[in-house]
Design a protein around this motif. Structure first.
Motif, PDB file in Angstrom:
ATOM      1  N   VAL A  54     -59.690  44.029 107.966  1.00 35.88           N
ATOM      2  CA  VAL A  54     -58.993  44.219 106.698  1.00 35.88           C
ATOM      3  C   VAL A  54     -57.518  43.853 106.849  1.00 35.88           C
ATOM      4  CG1 VAL A  54     -58.188  45.984 105.070  1.00 35.88           C
ATOM      5  CG2 VAL A  54     -60.580  45.938 105.778  1.00 35.88           C
ATOM      6  N   ALA A  55     -56.917  44.254 107.971  1.00 31.91           N
ATOM      7  CA  ALA A  55     -55.506  43.932 108.213  1.00 31.91           C
ATOM      8  C   ALA A  55     -55.302  42.417 108.278  1.00 31.91           C
ATOM      9  CB  ALA A  55     -55.027  44.593 109.504  1.00 31.91           C
ATOM     10  N   ARG A  56     -56.205  41.727 108.942  1.00 29.35           N
ATOM     11  CA  ARG A  56     -56.098  40.268 109.018  1.00 29.35           C
ATOM     12  C   ARG A  56     -56.194  39.657 107.627  1.00 29.35           C
ATOM     13  NH1 ARG A  56     -55.853  36.274 112.125  1.00 29.35           N
ATOM     14  NH2 ARG A  56     -56.326  37.177 114.119  1.00 29.35           N
ATOM     15  N   ALA A  61     -53.515  37.204 102.982  1.00 28.70           N
ATOM     16  CA  ALA A  61     -53.247  37.214 101.540  1.00 28.70           C
ATOM     17  C   ALA A  61     -51.749  37.274 101.275  1.00 28.70           C
ATOM     18  CB  ALA A  61     -53.958  38.398 100.886  1.00 28.70           C
ATOM     19  N   TYR A  62     -51.042  38.086 102.029  1.00 22.79           N
ATOM     20  CA  TYR A  62     -49.589  38.220 101.862  1.00 22.79           C
ATOM     21  C   TYR A  62     -48.874  36.905 102.165  1.00 22.79           C
ATOM     22  CZ  TYR A  62     -44.804  39.760 102.740  1.00 22.79           C
ATOM     23  OH  TYR A  62     -43.446  39.890 102.726  1.00 22.79           O
ATOM     24  N   ARG A  63     -49.351  36.178 103.150  1.00 19.22           N
ATOM     25  CA  ARG A  63     -48.699  34.929 103.552  1.00 19.22           C
ATOM     26  C   ARG A  63     -49.156  33.727 102.749  1.00 19.22           C
ATOM     27  NH1 ARG A  63     -49.447  34.418 109.794  1.00 19.22           N
ATOM     28  NH2 ARG A  63     -51.038  33.171 108.821  1.00 19.22           N
ATOM     29  N   PRO A  67     -50.472  33.934  94.605  1.00 22.20           N
ATOM     30  CA  PRO A  67     -50.833  35.364  94.611  1.00 22.20           C
ATOM     31  C   PRO A  67     -52.310  35.688  94.428  1.00 22.20           C
ATOM     32  CG  PRO A  67     -49.911  34.781  92.503  1.00 22.20           C
ATOM     33  CD  PRO A  67     -49.791  33.554  93.371  1.00 22.20           C
ATOM     34  N   GLU A  68     -53.175  34.706  94.272  1.00 21.57           N
ATOM     35  CA  GLU A  68     -54.578  35.013  93.992  1.00 21.57           C
ATOM     36  C   GLU A  68     -55.216  35.911  95.047  1.00 21.57           C
ATOM     37  OE1 GLU A  68     -53.736  31.426  91.518  1.00 21.57           O
ATOM     38  OE2 GLU A  68     -53.326  31.937  93.588  1.00 21.57           O
ATOM     39  N   LEU A  69     -54.949  35.664  96.316  1.00 20.86           N
ATOM     40  CA  LEU A  69     -55.549  36.501  97.359  1.00 20.86           C
ATOM     41  C   LEU A  69     -55.021  37.933  97.314  1.00 20.86           C
ATOM     42  CD1 LEU A  69     -55.658  34.031 100.388  1.00 20.86           C
ATOM     43  CD2 LEU A  69     -57.550  34.743  98.907  1.00 20.86           C
ATOM     44  N   CYS A  70     -53.757  38.095  96.979  1.00 25.96           N
ATOM     45  CA  CYS A  70     -53.208  39.454  96.830  1.00 25.96           C
ATOM     46  C   CYS A  70     -53.861  40.163  95.658  1.00 25.96           C
ATOM     47  CB  CYS A  70     -51.697  39.407  96.650  1.00 25.96           C
ATOM     48  SG  CYS A  70     -50.793  39.136  98.186  1.00 25.96           S
ATOM     49  N   PHE A  71     -54.109  39.456  94.575  1.00 24.05           N
ATOM     50  CA  PHE A  71     -54.824  40.065  93.454  1.00 24.05           C
ATOM     51  C   PHE A  71     -56.232  40.446  93.864  1.00 24.05           C
ATOM     52  CE2 PHE A  71     -51.594  38.108  90.659  1.00 24.05           C
ATOM     53  CZ  PHE A  71     -51.265  39.239  89.931  1.00 24.05           C
ATOM     54  N   GLY A  72     -56.844  39.667  94.743  1.00 22.45           N
ATOM     55  CA  GLY A  72     -58.172  39.992  95.239  1.00 22.45           C
ATOM     56  C   GLY A  72     -58.193  41.301  96.004  1.00 22.45           C
ATOM     57  N   LEU A  73     -57.113  41.630  96.674  1.00 18.20           N
ATOM     58  CA  LEU A  73     -57.023  42.904  97.402  1.00 18.20           C
ATOM     59  C   LEU A  73     -57.072  44.100  96.457  1.00 18.20           C
ATOM     60  CD1 LEU A  73     -54.193  42.133  99.989  1.00 18.20           C
ATOM     61  CD2 LEU A  73     -56.646  42.309 100.439  1.00 18.20           C
ATOM     62  N   LEU A  74     -56.577  43.923  95.244  1.00 20.11           N
ATOM     63  CA  LEU A  74     -56.506  45.034  94.301  1.00 20.11           C
ATOM     64  C   LEU A  74     -57.881  45.522  93.859  1.00 20.11           C
ATOM     65  CD1 LEU A  74     -53.576  43.866  92.004  1.00 20.11           C
ATOM     66  CD2 LEU A  74     -53.486  45.363  94.004  1.00 20.11           C
ATOM     67  N   PRO A 149     -32.929  36.654  98.416  1.00 16.66           N
ATOM     68  CA  PRO A 149     -33.368  36.596  99.810  1.00 16.66           C
ATOM     69  C   PRO A 149     -34.791  36.061  99.870  1.00 16.66           C
ATOM     70  CG  PRO A 149     -33.242  38.872  99.056  1.00 16.66           C
ATOM     71  CD  PRO A 149     -32.706  38.010  97.960  1.00 16.66           C
ATOM     72  N   VAL A 150     -35.263  35.808 101.070  1.00 14.91           N
ATOM     73  CA  VAL A 150     -36.556  35.165 101.264  1.00 14.91           C
ATOM     74  C   VAL A 150     -37.658  35.862 100.487  1.00 14.91           C
ATOM     75  CG1 VAL A 150     -38.303  34.574 102.973  1.00 14.91           C
ATOM     76  CG2 VAL A 150     -35.898  34.223 103.490  1.00 14.91           C
ATOM     77  N   ARG A 151     -37.739  37.198 100.542  1.00 14.76           N
ATOM     78  CA  ARG A 151     -38.815  37.899  99.839  1.00 14.76           C
ATOM     79  C   ARG A 151     -38.722  37.676  98.341  1.00 14.76           C
ATOM     80  NH1 ARG A 151     -39.764  43.945 101.806  1.00 14.76           N
ATOM     81  NH2 ARG A 151     -37.766  43.751 102.769  1.00 14.76           N
ATOM     82  N   CYS A 152     -37.491  37.632  97.790  1.00 16.21           N
ATOM     83  CA  CYS A 152     -37.348  37.399  96.348  1.00 16.21           C
ATOM     84  C   CYS A 152     -37.755  35.988  95.996  1.00 16.21           C
ATOM     85  CB  CYS A 152     -35.904  37.620  95.904  1.00 16.21           C
ATOM     86  SG  CYS A 152     -35.291  39.281  96.154  1.00 16.21           S
ATOM     87  N   ARG A 153     -37.288  35.009  96.791  1.00 19.38           N
ATOM     88  CA  ARG A 153     -37.648  33.620  96.527  1.00 19.38           C
ATOM     89  C   ARG A 153     -39.144  33.439  96.640  1.00 19.38           C
ATOM     90  NH1 ARG A 153     -33.230  32.468  99.970  1.00 19.38           N
ATOM     91  NH2 ARG A 153     -34.683  31.905 101.602  1.00 19.38           N
ATOM     92  N   ARG A 154     -39.743  34.098  97.627  1.00 18.03           N
ATOM     93  CA  ARG A 154     -41.184  33.976  97.827  1.00 18.03           C
ATOM     94  C   ARG A 154     -41.931  34.516  96.614  1.00 18.03           C
ATOM     95  NH1 ARG A 154     -45.559  36.594 100.246  1.00 18.03           N
ATOM     96  NH2 ARG A 154     -46.946  35.083 101.175  1.00 18.03           N
ATOM     97  N   SER A 155     -41.475  35.637  96.068  1.00 10.78           N
ATOM     98  CA  SER A 155     -42.120  36.195  94.882  1.00 10.78           C
ATOM     99  C   SER A 155     -42.049  35.209  93.727  1.00 10.78           C
ATOM    100  CB  SER A 155     -41.455  37.509  94.472  1.00 10.78           C
ATOM    101  OG  SER A 155     -41.657  38.485  95.448  1.00 10.78           O
TER     102      SER A 155
END
Length: 183
Positions: A54-56, A61-63, A67-74, A149-155
């Motif tokens: 699950v962690a993998r 998904a995070y990387r 965002p589709e994979l992150c939505f799949g986690l939900l 910052p990187v996290r904001c740009r990534r979002s």
């Protein structure tokens, strides 16, 4: 998400992985009274091979560039890692809104300022009114100034070029994890 990254990393270290335990606390550990810690309930969980899987999956998904994979986690349950589901929810809330163009933190900040809260300390200090879990106090300034910052740009980069709704993206992502052996 840092814990997910660490679990994904430790998966390749069999010596560590077989001895690893997670301690789950339901209180602010940093702000806890040292004398009262003995009375607190702390659950110890063994980390299973399924948890490493699950962690993998969550780390991939995070990387991912979209965002589709992150939505799949939900749409999944993670009984061994109960803290996992809120993390992508909070990250995805930072995507710009289709109506305002603001992420959750930016919208909350404007809401607080409109209510008369205009002191830097009350807005940005850890544990303050803003209550952000995605950005720390040092990332908020550049994030709000526009030099994100990187996290904001990534979002911001996660927004798909087509204007699909979040519901459509969530529905499209659900089958992506359907065949994963770890879930």
């Amino acid at each position: 998400m840092r814990l997910i990254w660490i679990l994904d990393y430790l998966r390749a270290e069999p010596y560590m992985a077989e001895r690893l335990k997670l301690r789950l606390v339901d209180f602010d550990l940093l702000g806890a009274d040292v004398a009262g810690l003995r009375e607190r309930t702390v659950r110890a969980l063994d980390v299973t091979e399924r948890d490493f899987g699950v962690a993998r999956m969550a780390w991939e998904a995070y990387r991912a560039p979209t965002p589709e994979l992150c939505f799949g986690l939900l749409s999944r349950d993670f009984p061994g890692l109960p803290f996992l589901k809120p993390a992508p929810e909070q990250l995805l809330a930072e995507l710009p809104s289709p109506t305002t163009g603001l992420g959750a933190t930016e919208a909350r900040l404007l809401e607080l300022i409109a209510k008369g809260h205009n002191r830097t300390k009350e807005l940005f200090q850890p544990g303050g009114l803003l209550e952000t879990r995605v950005f720390d106090q040092w990332e908020l300034g550049p994030c709000l100034k526009g030099s994100r910052p990187v996290r904001c740009r990534r979002s911001a980069a996660l927004i798909p070029s087509s204007r699909r709704s979040l519901r459509t993206m969530r529905a499209a992502a659900t089958p992506l994890f359907a065949g994963a052996g770890c879930c």
